[in-house]
Motif scaffolding. Structure first.
Motif, PDB file in Angstrom:
ATOM      1  N   GLU A 198       0.946  -0.891   0.080  1.00 46.34           N
ATOM      2  CA  GLU A 198      -0.175   0.077   0.246  1.00 46.34           C
ATOM      3  C   GLU A 198       0.966   1.514  -0.457  1.00 46.34           C
ATOM      4  O   GLU A 198       0.966   2.001  -0.338  1.00 46.34           O
ATOM      5  N   THR A 201       0.450   3.790  -2.565  1.00 48.17           N
ATOM      6  CA  THR A 201      -0.522   4.144  -3.444  1.00 48.17           C
ATOM      7  C   THR A 201      -0.791   5.777  -2.125  1.00 48.17           C
ATOM      8  O   THR A 201      -1.950   6.279  -2.080  1.00 48.17           O
ATOM      9  N   GLN A 202      -0.337   5.849  -1.079  1.00 43.95           N
ATOM     10  CA  GLN A 202      -0.932   6.420   0.328  1.00 43.95           C
ATOM     11  C   GLN A 202      -0.543   7.481  -0.554  1.00 43.95           C
ATOM     12  O   GLN A 202       0.576   8.104  -1.255  1.00 43.95           O
TER      13      GLN A 202
END
Length: 214
Positions: A198, A201-202
């Protein structure tokens, strides 16, 4: 007597106020230069661990504050930068800490591909013994370059250790604790990236560009 004391107190207060004013003025005048130096130092170290890349301020804006006491060695946030080429994520550059150095924390920065392959690593700060543990510095020996091109897999995880512990990495004569701590820290940085897809895309939540790496 009281009048004399009052005069002395007033004089001291006046001198103190003048000193504060002078220090404030000096700080205002030197702060921009200090920030420029911090920024230049940060870009320089990022260029070292991310070879063949034109590192600029854009990289400093695409970063995250991440925390993992087990894998990153601190209870406080570390910074993870994301380098994108033609809009595609190409590498992470992450701060990490080996908390178990011979003389305390060893702070590092590691560049990795999204799958966790190490591109480069450098020591930022340490208090290891001069002439022994300081061989982890690039200016002292080439040992820190031995991580480049390596990745942690299920088949080689046990080889991420110094040779004394059955691994693939050299230890130093008379100093095993220091390289063992650095090997563990770099391996853990790889594991952190592998376990957190993740991160790609944070939303960026960077500190000011002129802030210190550590």
């Amino acid at each position: 007597m009281i009048r004399a004391i009052s005069k002395n107190a007033i004089a001291l207060a006046t001198v103190a106020a003048l000193c504060v004013a002078v220090l404030s003025l000096v700080n205002q005048q030197t702060a921009p230069r200090i920030n420029e130096q911090r920024l230049a130092a940060k870009l320089a170290i990022l260029s070292e661990v991310l070879p063949n890349v034109d590192v600029g301020q854009a990289l400093l804006q695409d970063c995250l504050q991440v925390t993992d006491p087990v894998l990153l060695g601190r209870t406080t946030a570390q910074t993870l930068y994301r380098w994108r080429q033609d809009g595609e994520l190409s590498a992470y550059i992450i701060e990490t800490t080996a908390p178990d150095g011979y003389s305390g924390n060893i702070d590092l920065i590691v560049a990795l591909t999204p799958d966790g392959t190490v591109l480069g690593s450098r020591v930022l700060a340490h208090k290891e013994t001069p002439g022994l543990g300081d061989k982890i510095e690039a200016r002292r020996s080439s040992w820190i370059f031995s991580f480049s091109g390596k990745v942690v897999t299920a088949n080689n995880a046990d080889k991420w250790a110094v040779r004394k512990d059955g691994g693939d990495f050299d230890q130093f004569t008379g100093a095993t604790i220091t390289p063992r701590a650095v090997v563990n820290a770099v391996r853990n940085a790889v594991l952190f990236v592998q376990r957190h897809p993740e991160l790609a895309t944070q939303t960026a939540n960077c500190p000011p560009a002129g802030a210190e790496i550590r």
